[in-house]
Design an enzyme around this catalytic site. Structure first.
Site, PDB file in Angstrom:
ATOM      1  N   ASP A 143      -0.578   3.288  -4.991  1.00 53.24           N
ATOM      2  CA  ASP A 143      -0.718   2.174  -4.057  1.00 53.24           C
ATOM      3  C   ASP A 143      -1.956   1.363  -4.412  1.00 53.24           C
ATOM      4  OD1 ASP A 143       0.166   0.639  -1.932  1.00 53.24           O
ATOM      5  OD2 ASP A 143      -1.012   1.744  -0.453  1.00 53.24           O
ATOM      6  N   TYR A 145      -4.311  -2.442  -3.880  1.00 55.42           N
ATOM      7  CA  TYR A 145      -5.160  -3.017  -2.822  1.00 55.42           C
ATOM      8  C   TYR A 145      -5.359  -4.482  -3.196  1.00 55.42           C
ATOM      9  CZ  TYR A 145      -9.182  -2.391   0.476  1.00 55.42           C
ATOM     10  OH  TYR A 145     -10.063  -2.411   1.528  1.00 55.42           O
ATOM     11  N   HIS A 150      -7.132  -8.946   2.693  1.00 53.48           N
ATOM     12  CA  HIS A 150      -7.133  -7.617   3.318  1.00 53.48           C
ATOM     13  C   HIS A 150      -8.409  -6.867   2.924  1.00 53.48           C
ATOM     14  CE1 HIS A 150      -5.651  -3.734   4.736  1.00 53.48           C
ATOM     15  NE2 HIS A 150      -5.852  -3.209   3.536  1.00 53.48           N
ATOM     16  N   ARG A 159     -18.689  -2.747   6.051  1.00 51.67           N
ATOM     17  CA  ARG A 159     -19.979  -3.163   5.478  1.00 51.67           C
ATOM     18  C   ARG A 159     -20.154  -4.651   5.746  1.00 51.67           C
ATOM     19  NH1 ARG A 159     -16.940  -0.470   1.770  1.00 51.67           N
ATOM     20  NH2 ARG A 159     -16.171  -2.482   1.086  1.00 51.67           N
ATOM     21  N   GLU A 215       1.201  -0.699   7.333  1.00 47.61           N
ATOM     22  CA  GLU A 215       0.707  -1.675   6.357  1.00 47.61           C
ATOM     23  C   GLU A 215       1.920  -2.374   5.746  1.00 47.61           C
ATOM     24  OE1 GLU A 215      -2.028   0.228   3.594  1.00 47.61           O
ATOM     25  OE2 GLU A 215      -3.695  -0.135   4.979  1.00 47.61           O
ATOM     26  N   GLU A 217       3.696  -4.040   3.023  1.00 48.18           N
ATOM     27  CA  GLU A 217       3.519  -4.078   1.569  1.00 48.18           C
ATOM     28  C   GLU A 217       4.844  -4.360   0.874  1.00 48.18           C
ATOM     29  OE1 GLU A 217       1.288  -1.017  -0.348  1.00 48.18           O
ATOM     30  OE2 GLU A 217       0.041  -0.610   1.419  1.00 48.18           O
ATOM     31  N   ASP A 249       3.156   1.412   4.291  1.00 47.71           N
ATOM     32  CA  ASP A 249       2.200   2.490   4.022  1.00 47.71           C
ATOM     33  C   ASP A 249       1.543   2.885   5.351  1.00 47.71           C
ATOM     34  OD1 ASP A 249       0.329   4.213   2.909  1.00 47.71           O
ATOM     35  OD2 ASP A 249      -1.030   2.594   2.343  1.00 47.71           O
ATOM     36  N   ARG A 253      -5.888   5.491  10.789  1.00 46.91           N
ATOM     37  CA  ARG A 253      -7.203   4.873  10.522  1.00 46.91           C
ATOM     38  C   ARG A 253      -8.366   5.786  10.897  1.00 46.91           C
ATOM     39  NH1 ARG A 253      -5.500   1.408   6.915  1.00 46.91           N
ATOM     40  NH2 ARG A 253      -4.159  -0.227   7.756  1.00 46.91           N
ATOM     41  N   GLN A 256      -8.609   8.279   8.180  1.00 46.69           N
ATOM     42  CA  GLN A 256      -9.041   7.577   6.959  1.00 46.69           C
ATOM     43  C   GLN A 256     -10.549   7.316   6.976  1.00 46.69           C
ATOM     44  OE1 GLN A 256      -6.903   3.900   6.369  1.00 46.69           O
ATOM     45  NE2 GLN A 256      -7.907   3.442   4.419  1.00 46.69           N
ATOM     46  N   TYR A 260     -12.413   9.167   3.792  1.00 50.09           N
ATOM     47  CA  TYR A 260     -12.187   8.353   2.590  1.00 50.09           C
ATOM     48  C   TYR A 260     -13.304   8.395   1.551  1.00 50.09           C
ATOM     49  CZ  TYR A 260     -15.094   4.175   3.480  1.00 50.09           C
ATOM     50  OH  TYR A 260     -16.126   3.297   3.641  1.00 50.09           O
ATOM     51  N   LYS A 269      -2.862   8.962   4.625  1.00 47.01           N
ATOM     52  CA  LYS A 269      -1.763   8.171   4.065  1.00 47.01           C
ATOM     53  C   LYS A 269      -0.582   9.031   3.653  1.00 47.01           C
ATOM     54  CE  LYS A 269      -4.166   4.172   3.413  1.00 47.01           C
ATOM     55  NZ  LYS A 269      -3.710   2.830   3.805  1.00 47.01           N
ATOM     56  N   THR A 273       5.531   7.327   3.902  1.00 40.55           N
ATOM     57  CA  THR A 273       5.618   5.961   3.377  1.00 40.55           C
ATOM     58  C   THR A 273       7.089   5.574   3.476  1.00 40.55           C
ATOM     59  OG1 THR A 273       3.863   6.424   1.785  1.00 40.55           O
ATOM     60  CG2 THR A 273       5.226   4.477   1.363  1.00 40.55           C
ATOM     61  N   THR A 376      -1.675  -3.842   1.310  1.00 44.58           N
ATOM     62  CA  THR A 376      -1.348  -4.676   2.481  1.00 44.58           C
ATOM     63  C   THR A 376      -1.349  -6.152   2.094  1.00 44.58           C
ATOM     64  OG1 THR A 376      -2.430  -3.039   3.854  1.00 44.58           O
ATOM     65  CG2 THR A 376      -2.015  -5.192   4.852  1.00 44.58           C
ATOM     66  N   GLU A 390      -6.559  -4.971  10.892  1.00 41.95           N
ATOM     67  CA  GLU A 390      -7.080  -6.331  10.752  1.00 41.95           C
ATOM     68  C   GLU A 390      -6.744  -7.202  11.962  1.00 41.95           C
ATOM     69  OE1 GLU A 390      -6.473  -8.309   6.686  1.00 41.95           O
ATOM     70  OE2 GLU A 390      -5.221  -6.534   6.617  1.00 41.95           O
TER      71      GLU A 390
HETATM   72 CA    CA Z   1      -1.791   0.627   1.439  1.00 42.21          CA
END
Ligand code: CA
Length: 444
Positions: A143, A145, A150, A159, A215, A217, A249, A253, A256, A260, A269, A273, A376, A390
């Site tokens: 997968d 990104y 996104h 951040r 997500e 996708e 996906d 959260r 994650q 992560y 994840k 799927t 995404t 988001e």
């Molecule tokens: Ca994804």
């Protein structure tokens, strides 16, 4: 690049299968996507078919009836299988020969159309009577990104001062996903249990995820693989792709956020799927090839192995995408699902050609049936954000459903439906069908 349309894309072409011509179907004769199906209740194994209007053409049965010749007959023989991998391995010339032969069998203005409808009619199965399957044995699932919108939104939440990491504009970022939990549209999703550490809590908890998300996708299936140690050039990479599907996906959260770092997503994840059952071939997408996303002024050019003149001309694909959600209460009250977002694959910072070329650039061997997720698909507008993380800004701005129910993340009973389609002047509209899943409570 498979970007030159031919007579199988002629928007004037119609089929003797009447439902293929009604202007609203996802599956007109210009589409001809491949999938794996079984007539509901039939005792025989699943087999390869092609969607046409509200029916499925049993390609394996056409092969047994010797309806094809030459390269098309060889390709159809590879469809006497419960997966697309054998067909995928044959390559673009074989796929194209079969597409053109099926187009000829189904077109209304063919000299033998009456005979075709007599012989082929009994080999059509109504989609309403068919069970559909994950169409390929997926050996490896990666997968990516690829949406800079996104990546920037998610990065800003993590951040605020430094949303986009310095590698993003050079490296198509991805992670290795889990193929064993790939499900076909319609399969329910169990809310996962896992470790989370809510803010202000010292010791993490183990329990059902409270921040379950989708997500939006697009997936790309690898057709012909490459040998270990033999990279694929950018200009060859499209020829290694069989076609595209929709992909959800599902993401926990809260799990994650805790797990992560430093190696990326894992159990947040790998629980599920969902893919759409129909694979729209790269040839079917030829009329919808576009220039890739225009990098803003000041962004670096891709490194040479991810850049070429042909790619600059037509490396992108214009696929419109949407997410709709319905709660259990909405369905109980007879309400239609509500659209939460609408975006376009052509807005991705990296194309599937670049993702495939990058994936193989270290000599990694891709194999027929491998699946590449786009990441995404979000656009610059707020209503083009392809996940709840988001859309609700990590739950701070919940969305309101027509019942007045509010959603920061998915609740049990919520059903998520992805749709995708291509349309432009001078071409027939083609669609991907749907990619759907309902959330069930977690089990211990
Ligand atoms: Ca994804």
């Amino acid at each position: 690049m498979t970007s030159i349309p031919n007579h199988t894309h002629d928007p004037r072409a119609v089929s003797w299968v009447a439902s293929a011509n009604d202007g609203t179907t996802d599956f007109p004769i210009q589409n001809l996507p491949f999938g794996v199906f079984r007539q509901a209740g039939a005792a025989r194994p699943p087999t390869v078919g092609v969607a046409i209007g509200d029916h499925i053409l049993d390609v394996a049965a056409c092969s047994r009836a010797a309806l094809f010749e030459g390269a098309a007959a060889d390709a159809a023989a590879a469809c006497r299988s419960s997966r697309l991998n054998e067909l995928m391995a044959l390559g673009p010339a074989a796929w194209s020969a079969l597409r053109h032969a099926i187009f000829d069998l189904l077109r209304a203005d063919h000299a033998d159309a009456d005979r075709h409808s007599e012989v082929v009619g009994p080999l059509l199965v109504p989609q309403a009577q068919a069970e559909l399957f994950v169409p390929a044995d997926v050996g490896d699932y990666t997968d990516f990104y690829a949406s800079v919108f996104h990546a920037t939104n998610v990065g800003r939440m993590m951040r605020p001062d430094n949303p986009l990491l310095p590698n993003y504009k050079y490296v198509p970022i991805g992670y290795h996903g889990r193929s064993s939990s790939i499900l076909v549209s319609g399969a329910p999703i169990r809310r996962p249990w896992g470790q989370t550490r809510p803010e202000g809590v010292e010791v993490p908890l183990f329990g059902p995820s409270k921040r379950l998300d989708y997500e939006l996708e697009v997936g790309a299936y690898v057709g012909v693989g490459n040998d270990l140690g033999s990279p694929v050039t950018l200009d060859d990479s499209d020829a290694h792709l069989f076609g595209l599907c929709l992909l959800n996906d599902w993401s926990a959260r809260d799990m994650q956020a805790w797990e992560y770092q430093p190696l990326g997503p894992f159990l947040a994840k790998s629980f599920a799927t969902t893919v759409s059952p129909w694979v729209v071939t790269m040839e079917a997408l030829a009329p919808f090839r576009v220039a890739p996303f225009t990098r803003p002024d000041g962004d670096p050019a891709p490194l040479p192995y991810l850049d070429s003149a042909a790619h600059k001309a037509a490396g992108g694909i214009d696929v419109q995408l949407e997410v709709a959600v319905s709660s259990q209460r909405m369905r109980d009250e007879g309400m239609a699902a509500v659209r939460l977002s609408h975006s376009n694959l052509s807005q991705m910072y990296w194309t599937f050609g670049q993702m495939a070329a990058h994936h193989a650039s270290n000599g990694c061997n891709l194999r027929p049936g491998d699946l590449l997720g786009s990441g995404t698909v979000s656009g610059p507008e707020t209503d083009a954000r392809g996940c709840l993380l988001e859309l609700t800004w990590r739950g701070a701005e919940p969305v309101t459903l027509p019942t007045g129910e509010r959603r920061a993340f998915l609740e049990d009973g919520d059903e998520v439906t992805l749709r995708g389609w291509c349309e432009r002047d001078g071409a027939a509209r083609i669609g991907f069908g749907e990619c759907r899943g309902v959330v069930l409570p977690g089990s211990t």
